[in-house]
Design a protein around this motif. Sequence first.
Motif, PDB file in Angstrom:
ATOM      1  N   ASP A 448      79.982 -41.332   6.435  1.00  0.00           N
ATOM      2  CA  ASP A 448      80.821 -41.573   7.612  1.00  0.00           C
ATOM      3  C   ASP A 448      82.281 -41.269   7.323  1.00  0.00           C
ATOM      4  O   ASP A 448      83.012 -40.781   8.191  1.00  0.00           O
ATOM      5  CB  ASP A 448      80.695 -43.030   8.056  1.00  0.00           C
ATOM      6  CG  ASP A 448      79.425 -43.297   8.846  1.00  0.00           C
ATOM      7  OD1 ASP A 448      78.728 -42.325   9.192  1.00  0.00           O
ATOM      8  OD2 ASP A 448      79.131 -44.480   9.111  1.00  0.00           O
ATOM      9  N   VAL A 449      82.732 -41.561   6.086  1.00  0.00           N
ATOM     10  CA  VAL A 449      84.121 -41.278   5.711  1.00  0.00           C
ATOM     11  C   VAL A 449      84.381 -39.772   5.813  1.00  0.00           C
ATOM     12  O   VAL A 449      85.434 -39.346   6.299  1.00  0.00           O
ATOM     13  CB  VAL A 449      84.425 -41.791   4.288  1.00  0.00           C
ATOM     14  CG1 VAL A 449      85.806 -41.330   3.828  1.00  0.00           C
ATOM     15  CG2 VAL A 449      84.337 -43.316   4.240  1.00  0.00           C
ATOM     16  N   TYR A 450      83.415 -38.958   5.366  1.00  0.00           N
ATOM     17  CA  TYR A 450      83.564 -37.503   5.458  1.00  0.00           C
ATOM     18  C   TYR A 450      83.698 -37.072   6.920  1.00  0.00           C
ATOM     19  O   TYR A 450      84.596 -36.302   7.280  1.00  0.00           O
ATOM     20  CB  TYR A 450      82.363 -36.805   4.825  1.00  0.00           C
ATOM     21  CG  TYR A 450      82.472 -35.302   4.806  1.00  0.00           C
ATOM     22  CD1 TYR A 450      83.013 -34.629   3.718  1.00  0.00           C
ATOM     23  CD2 TYR A 450      82.043 -34.536   5.892  1.00  0.00           C
ATOM     24  CE1 TYR A 450      83.137 -33.247   3.704  1.00  0.00           C
ATOM     25  CE2 TYR A 450      82.163 -33.158   5.901  1.00  0.00           C
ATOM     26  CZ  TYR A 450      82.710 -32.514   4.800  1.00  0.00           C
ATOM     27  OH  TYR A 450      82.825 -31.155   4.806  1.00  0.00           O
ATOM     28  N   SER A 451      82.809 -37.589   7.784  1.00  0.00           N
ATOM     29  CA  SER A 451      82.868 -37.242   9.207  1.00  0.00           C
ATOM     30  C   SER A 451      84.203 -37.666   9.806  1.00  0.00           C
ATOM     31  O   SER A 451      84.781 -36.950  10.629  1.00  0.00           O
ATOM     32  CB  SER A 451      81.717 -37.918   9.960  1.00  0.00           C
ATOM     33  OG  SER A 451      80.470 -37.551   9.423  1.00  0.00           O
ATOM     34  N   PHE A 452      84.687 -38.839   9.394  1.00  0.00           N
ATOM     35  CA  PHE A 452      85.983 -39.309   9.877  1.00  0.00           C
ATOM     36  C   PHE A 452      87.095 -38.339   9.463  1.00  0.00           C
ATOM     37  O   PHE A 452      87.999 -38.041  10.252  1.00  0.00           O
ATOM     38  CB  PHE A 452      86.268 -40.712   9.332  1.00  0.00           C
ATOM     39  CG  PHE A 452      87.646 -41.229   9.648  1.00  0.00           C
ATOM     40  CD1 PHE A 452      87.946 -41.738  10.895  1.00  0.00           C
ATOM     41  CD2 PHE A 452      88.659 -41.202   8.686  1.00  0.00           C
ATOM     42  CE1 PHE A 452      89.222 -42.204  11.198  1.00  0.00           C
ATOM     43  CE2 PHE A 452      89.930 -41.671   8.975  1.00  0.00           C
ATOM     44  CZ  PHE A 452      90.209 -42.169  10.232  1.00  0.00           C
ATOM     45  N   GLY A 453      87.052 -37.845   8.227  1.00  0.00           N
ATOM     46  CA  GLY A 453      88.063 -36.899   7.765  1.00  0.00           C
ATOM     47  C   GLY A 453      88.090 -35.638   8.606  1.00  0.00           C
ATOM     48  O   GLY A 453      89.169 -35.139   8.971  1.00  0.00           O
ATOM     49  N   VAL A 454      86.895 -35.091   8.934  1.00  0.00           N
ATOM     50  CA  VAL A 454      86.826 -33.912   9.799  1.00  0.00           C
ATOM     51  C   VAL A 454      87.423 -34.224  11.166  1.00  0.00           C
ATOM     52  O   VAL A 454      88.192 -33.438  11.730  1.00  0.00           O
ATOM     53  CB  VAL A 454      85.363 -33.446   9.949  1.00  0.00           C
ATOM     54  CG1 VAL A 454      85.268 -32.297  10.950  1.00  0.00           C
ATOM     55  CG2 VAL A 454      84.791 -33.021   8.605  1.00  0.00           C
ATOM     56  N   LEU A 455      87.090 -35.410  11.693  1.00  0.00           N
ATOM     57  CA  LEU A 455      87.585 -35.815  13.011  1.00  0.00           C
ATOM     58  C   LEU A 455      89.106 -35.954  13.014  1.00  0.00           C
ATOM     59  O   LEU A 455      89.781 -35.559  13.975  1.00  0.00           O
ATOM     60  CB  LEU A 455      86.922 -37.126  13.418  1.00  0.00           C
ATOM     61  CG  LEU A 455      87.140 -37.637  14.842  1.00  0.00           C
ATOM     62  CD1 LEU A 455      86.810 -36.554  15.859  1.00  0.00           C
ATOM     63  CD2 LEU A 455      86.306 -38.881  15.079  1.00  0.00           C
TER      64      LEU A 455
END
Length: 584
Positions: A448-455
Motif C-alpha cells: 500500500d505504501v508503494y501505491s501511495f507513493g505513485v498516487l
Amino acid sequence: MRIDVGGIFRLYSHDLKKNAIWSVEWESSEDKCVPKGLCGLNSYCVLIDLEPHCRCLPRFESVNLGNQTSGCERNFVADACKNRNENFTYTMEELESTWEDDSYMSLRLSDKDDCIQGCLEDCDCEAVFFDGTNCRKQRLPLRFGRRDKGTSERAFIKVGVPTKPDTDPRIVQPGSKKKAHKWIWIGTAIGAALLVMVLCISSYLLRRKLFSGETNPMIENEMLEWMESDRSTGDVKGLQNDGKMGNNLTVFRYASVVAATTNFSEENKLGQGGFGPVYKGKLVTGREIAVKRLSRCSGQGTSEFKNELILISELQHTNLVHLFGFCIHGEERMLIYAYMPNKSLDYFLFDSTRAMLLDWTKRFNIIEGIAQGLLYLHKYSRMRVIHRDLKASNILLDEYMKPKISDFGLARIFTHNELEANTNRIVGTYGYMSPEYAMEGIFSIKSDVYSFGVLVLEIISGRRNSSFYIADHVLNIVGYAWELWKEGRGLELMDPTLKDSCTEDQLLRCFQVGLLCVEENAADRPSMSDVVSMLTTETISLPLPTRPAFITIRNVIVSDISISRRELQIISVNGLSNTTVAGR
C-alpha cells in the motif's frame, strides 16, 4: 527578522560596534512548545528549563528512542476494549495539555465524569477533551500536543491497565456502568454473556446463509422475514420496511433501492466499474446515497461484495468512505454508501479544466488525508487491513474536498503480528502494484505504501502514471520522477496549474516522500506512520531516495499480462480501464 529553527518568529537587532552580537528585540512567543510539529504523533511538548522536550501519552512508548519527533505508540493491546477480563480493563489518565481538534463527536456535558464514562463505553473513543461545557471524543493519533497549565480544558487519555477490577467508577466493567452490588453485577454479567452468545450464533447463521456461495442465494421474502424478526435490534432507517443489523448497517429492501434510484435510471448512473455500475439515489428522508450494483455474471463481484461488506462495516475513520448498508434480491447484490458530491480524485486530477480547482493547499490536504486513512488501516484499526487497490479513482471527495478511501473489495485482513502474505492470484491495478507483489505475489502494508507513493506523484503532476514519454520510450511516473530528481529538476514534475498556489519547499518534500515510498526493496519504504510524520513535521530531515522500481515500456497497448507462471488478474489497467470516472 526571521523564523528560527524551533518555529519561533523573532525580530533581531545588531549594534554596529565592533564585535557586537545580534540581540532579540521581539519574539512571537516565549513558549518554545507553541510551534506545531516539534513532537510526533501521540506525544506532547513540555518545557524543562525553558527548553522543549517531547513526552509520550500515558502507557505509550517512543517509536524511536533516538528521535523524539518520531512519535509514540501504545504498549498495550488495542483490541482489549471488546475482550475485557478480570486481569485487564481500561481507565482514563488526565493530562494538562492541548491538542489539535480532530474530534469525531462533540457533546454538551457539564459533568466531567459523564464525559469520561462516555469515552470508556465507546470503543471508538481513545481520548476526550472536556472544558466544563463540551466533551469532544477523538480517535488516535493525537497531534500537536503541548502542556498548558493555563488552559481550562482537560485531556483524558484511554489506557489499558493490567489489573483486577476495582471500585473506580471511571472503569467500565462488563454489565455495569456504576458501582453495583456484587451479586447484581454477577447476575447481569451472566445475562449479558448469554445474550451475546445468542446474538453471535444468530449472526453466524445469518452470515453463513447470506454468504454461503450457493447457486440459489437467499430470495427477497426470506430476507424480509429476517428483517421482521430482527426489528428489535435497532430503529428502522431509510425507506419504509428497511431493517437494521449489527455494526449499524441497514438492510435495504429492493423496492427501497429501486425507488431511490428511479429504477436505476441512466440519469442517475454515476459510473461503470469493474464489478458493475454505480448509481446515485435519494431516500425519502432526503439523504443522498450511492448504490454499487454488482454485476450478476461477475464472480469477482460476488467475492468483492462479501469482502467489502464484512470488512468496511468494522472500519470507521474520517478518511474512509462510509457504508450505510446493503441489499440482496435474488441474484442481485448491492452496497449502499454515502454519496460523495465531488466524485473521485481522478475526475478532477486528470482533467485540464477541473484540475485548476485543485490548488496546492487542497492537493496537500488530500495527500495528508489519504496518508491518515492508510495509517488507520495499517495500525490503529481493530484489524490490520491491506487495501491492495489504492489509486486515484478509489479516492472519493466529499463536499469539502476531503478524501475518502473506497473500494475494499480486494482488501485483505492481517493480524497485528502478521508481516506479509503470498498469493497466486494477483489482483489490483497495473501501474500501482509494488514490484514484489506483481512479480512474486508477496504483499504487505508496504504494498500500500508503494501505491501511495505513485498516487502522491500523480497528485503533484496532475498526470496519469503511464503518460510520460522520453524519446521512443514510455516511462511510468515513477521512472520519470526519478529522472527529474537525479538531475535536480524536481519542480518540473509540478502540474502547471499549481504555479501560483504552490509552496515549493512543501511540494518538493512531498515529491521526496513519494520517491521514498516507491523504493524497490519493500523494507526500505517508510511505514505510513513515518510518512505522516514526514509530511506534517517540516523539521524532520528526510533520507535521500534510491533508484526505485520502475518500468520502461516501448508499447503502451496491454492486452494480456503473464507474470512468472502466476495467474495475474488485471482488474483495471490504468489509462485503459473500462471505468467511467464519476462519483459514487
